[in-house]
Enzyme design. Structure first.
Site, mmCIF file in Angstrom:
data_model
loop_
_atom_site.group_PDB
_atom_site.id
_atom_site.type_symbol
_atom_site.label_atom_id
_atom_site.label_comp_id
_atom_site.label_asym_id
_atom_site.label_seq_id
_atom_site.Cartn_x
_atom_site.Cartn_y
_atom_site.Cartn_z
ATOM 1 N N HIS A 162 0.804 -1.232 0.000
ATOM 2 C CA HIS A 162 0.000 0.000 0.000
ATOM 3 C C HIS A 162 0.832 1.275 0.000
ATOM 4 O O HIS A 162 0.290 2.365 -0.162
ATOM 5 C CB HIS A 162 -0.949 0.000 1.198
ATOM 6 C CG HIS A 162 -0.298 0.318 2.506
ATOM 7 N ND1 HIS A 162 0.596 -0.533 3.119
ATOM 8 C CD2 HIS A 162 -0.424 1.391 3.327
ATOM 9 C CE1 HIS A 162 0.995 0.000 4.254
ATOM 10 N NE2 HIS A 162 0.390 1.172 4.404
ATOM 11 N N TYR A 182 11.799 -12.397 -13.511
ATOM 12 C CA TYR A 182 10.644 -11.639 -13.018
ATOM 13 C C TYR A 182 9.384 -12.034 -13.783
ATOM 14 O O TYR A 182 8.312 -12.236 -13.193
ATOM 15 C CB TYR A 182 10.919 -10.141 -13.178
ATOM 16 C CG TYR A 182 9.789 -9.245 -12.732
ATOM 17 C CD1 TYR A 182 9.532 -9.044 -11.382
ATOM 18 C CD2 TYR A 182 8.994 -8.583 -13.661
ATOM 19 C CE1 TYR A 182 8.507 -8.211 -10.964
ATOM 20 C CE2 TYR A 182 7.969 -7.754 -13.259
ATOM 21 C CZ TYR A 182 7.723 -7.564 -11.908
ATOM 22 O OH TYR A 182 6.698 -6.739 -11.508
ATOM 23 N N PRO A 222 -0.329 -4.497 -16.018
ATOM 24 C CA PRO A 222 -0.096 -3.106 -16.425
ATOM 25 C C PRO A 222 1.139 -2.957 -17.294
ATOM 26 O O PRO A 222 2.105 -3.712 -17.166
ATOM 27 C CB PRO A 222 0.082 -2.381 -15.091
ATOM 28 C CG PRO A 222 0.600 -3.429 -14.165
ATOM 29 C CD PRO A 222 -0.050 -4.707 -14.599
#
Length: 365
Positions: free
Chosen positions: A15, A140, A167
Site C-alpha cells: 500500500h 521476473y 499493467p
C-alpha cells in the site's frame, strides 16, 4: 460475484508503493473506509508464518496484491535470483493465505513483461507463452506468469474470483528515483535534473538532492569535486548525460493513478466468468492495462528534457542492453470492460517532475 460494500475490509499488499498507494487513494475517494495495509517492517510478505498470522487476525473480504520486488533493466540483469525467488514467495504467501482464509475476491498485479520478446504488436492477452521471453527480465516474468496461473487455477478448482491485471510501464506519485534500480522514466527525470543543477553550477542544490535521496558512495560532507566524480559513475556529467541502449525501443507508459483506477474498476465490476471465455481449455484470463499508445525511448528522453528544462546533451550507450524492442498492449479487452486511461504522457511527465521536486515523501523511499 463477491459483492463489496463501502464497509468491506480490503487488504492492499504494497500500500505504500507506486500503485498500491494510488489504489488506496482511489478506494478512499470512492467511499471505501475499511482499508488495511502493513509496511514491510510490520509484515514481511516473504515470511509465510507472519502472513498467515496476519490473515488469521484481519480476515479481509478482498485483497489487492500490489506488492512485488521490482526494478529496472540493470537490477533485473544483476539480481536475477532475487527477482524470481522473492516474487514467487510473496505471491505464494499472499494468494495462498487469501484462498485458505476464504477470500473470494482478489486482484493480482503483474506486468506486460510476461509476454514473449517477439510477441505480435499490439500484444493481445493470447500471446502469453507462445514463444521465448526477453532474457533480461525472464526471472521476473516467470514469477508473474506463475502468479496469474495460480489465480486462474484457484478460480477453476475452487470457484473463486481472482483476477490478474497486467499493467504496462507505470510512473507517478511514489515512484522510485534511485539511480541504481529505478525504471526508465524516473531515472531519466532525476538524471536530467541533477545534470541541470551540475550544468548550472548549482552545487548546493545538487548536494541537497543527494542528501534527500542518497546514492551509493555519497556523504553529505564530501568535497564538491568528489561529488561531481561520483555522479559520473551514474552517467551524469556537467555537459551531458549517458543513457543505456540505443534509444530505439518503443515503450508504452501509464500514469499510476490511472492504473489504480483500472484496478479498482476490475475489482468492483469484473468477474472471472466475464473473462474466462467459452473454450474448454481456459487460459489467458488476465487483462492488459495500458494506453494503447507508444513512443521511442529517445522521444521520451526529449520530452523529459523539455519538461526539466535541461540544456545539456543526451548520449546513448549502445553497448548496454535495450531490452525488448517493442511492447505495446492490446487494450481492447479492458476497453470492452468499461475502462480507459485519462492522463496523456506529456501531462504525466510534468506531474511526475512536480512530485519529485516537491514531495516530502521522497526522502523516506
Amino acid at each position: 460475484m463477491a459483492t463489496l460494500t463501502k464497509d468491506s475490509k480490503i487488504y492492499i499488499a504494497g500500500h505504500r508503493g507506486l500503485v498500491g498507494s494510488a489504489i488506496w487513494r482511489n478506494l478512499e475517494k470512492r467511499g471505501f473506509h475499511n482499508l488495511v495495509g502493513r509496511t514491510h517492517k510490520e509484515l514481511d510478505l516473504l515470511d509465510g508464518v507472519a502472513v498467515r498470522r496476519f490473515f488469521d487476525a484481519e480476515r479481509p473480504d478482498a485483497v489487492v496484491l500490489a506488492a512485488a520486488h521490482v526494478g529496472g533493466i540493470m537490477a533485473n540483469s544483476i539480481y536475477r535470483a532475487d527477482f524470481i525467488f522473492q516474487n514467487l514467495q510473496i505471491q505464494q504467501n499472499v494468494i495462498g493465505e487469501a484462498w485458505r482464509h476464504g477470500v473470494r475476491k482478489l486482484v493480482f498485479l503483474g506486468s506486460t513483461c510476461i509476454y514473449p520478446r517477439e510477441a505480435p504488436q499490439p500484444i493481445p492477452e493470447d500471446a502469453l507463452l507462445t514463444s521465448p521471453l526477453e532474457y533480461t527480465n525472464e526471472p521476473y516474468a516467470i514469477a508473474k506468469i506463475a502468479g496469474l496461473k495460480l489465480c486462474e487455477s484457484l478460480n477453476l478448482q475452487y470457484g473463486l474470483d481472482y483476477i490478474a491485471v497486467m499493467p504496462t510501464n507505470l510512473y507517478g506519485p511514489g515512484d522510485n528515483f534511485h539511480l541504481e534500480n529505478s525504471h526508465v522514466m524516473p531515472a531519466m527525470v532525476r538524471k536530467m535534473h541533477l545534470a541541470k543543477l551540475l550544468n548550472e553550477n548549482r552545487l548546493s542544490e545538487l548536494r541537497q538532492d543527494l542528501t534527500r535521496l542518497p546514492v551509493k558512495g555519497f556523504a553529505a560532507d564530501m568535497e564538491d569535486d568528489a561529488m561531481i566524480t561520483l555522479l559520473e559513475t551514474f552517467g551524469i556529467y556537467p555537459d551531458r548525460i549517458e543513457l543505456w541502449g540505443s534509444g530505439r525501443p518503443l515503450r508504452e507508459f501509464l500514469w499510476s493513478e490511472d492504473m489504480a483506477d483500472a484496478t479498482v474498476h476490475v475489482m468492483l465490476n469484473v468477474t472471472f466468468d466475464m473473462v474466462k471465455g467459452s473454450s474448454p481449455e481456459v487460459r489467458n484470463c488476465h487483462i492488459n492495462i495500458g494506453t494503447g499508445k507508444e513512443v521511442t525511448i529517445a522521444a521520451l528522453a526529449d520530452m523529459v528534457k523539455n519538461t526539466v528544462h535541461y540544456q545539456g546533451l543526451i548520449k546513448w550507450n549502445p553497448e548496454k542492453p535495450d531490452g525488448t524492442m517493442r511492447k505495446l498492449c492490446d487494450v481492447s479487452k479492458i476497453h470492452a470492460l468499461g475502462w480507459q486511461h485519462s492522463v496523456e504522457l506529456e501531462d504525466g511527465i510534468g506531474k511526475l517532475y512536480d512530485w519529485y521536486l516537491n514531495s516530502s515523501e521522497l526522502a523516506s523511499r
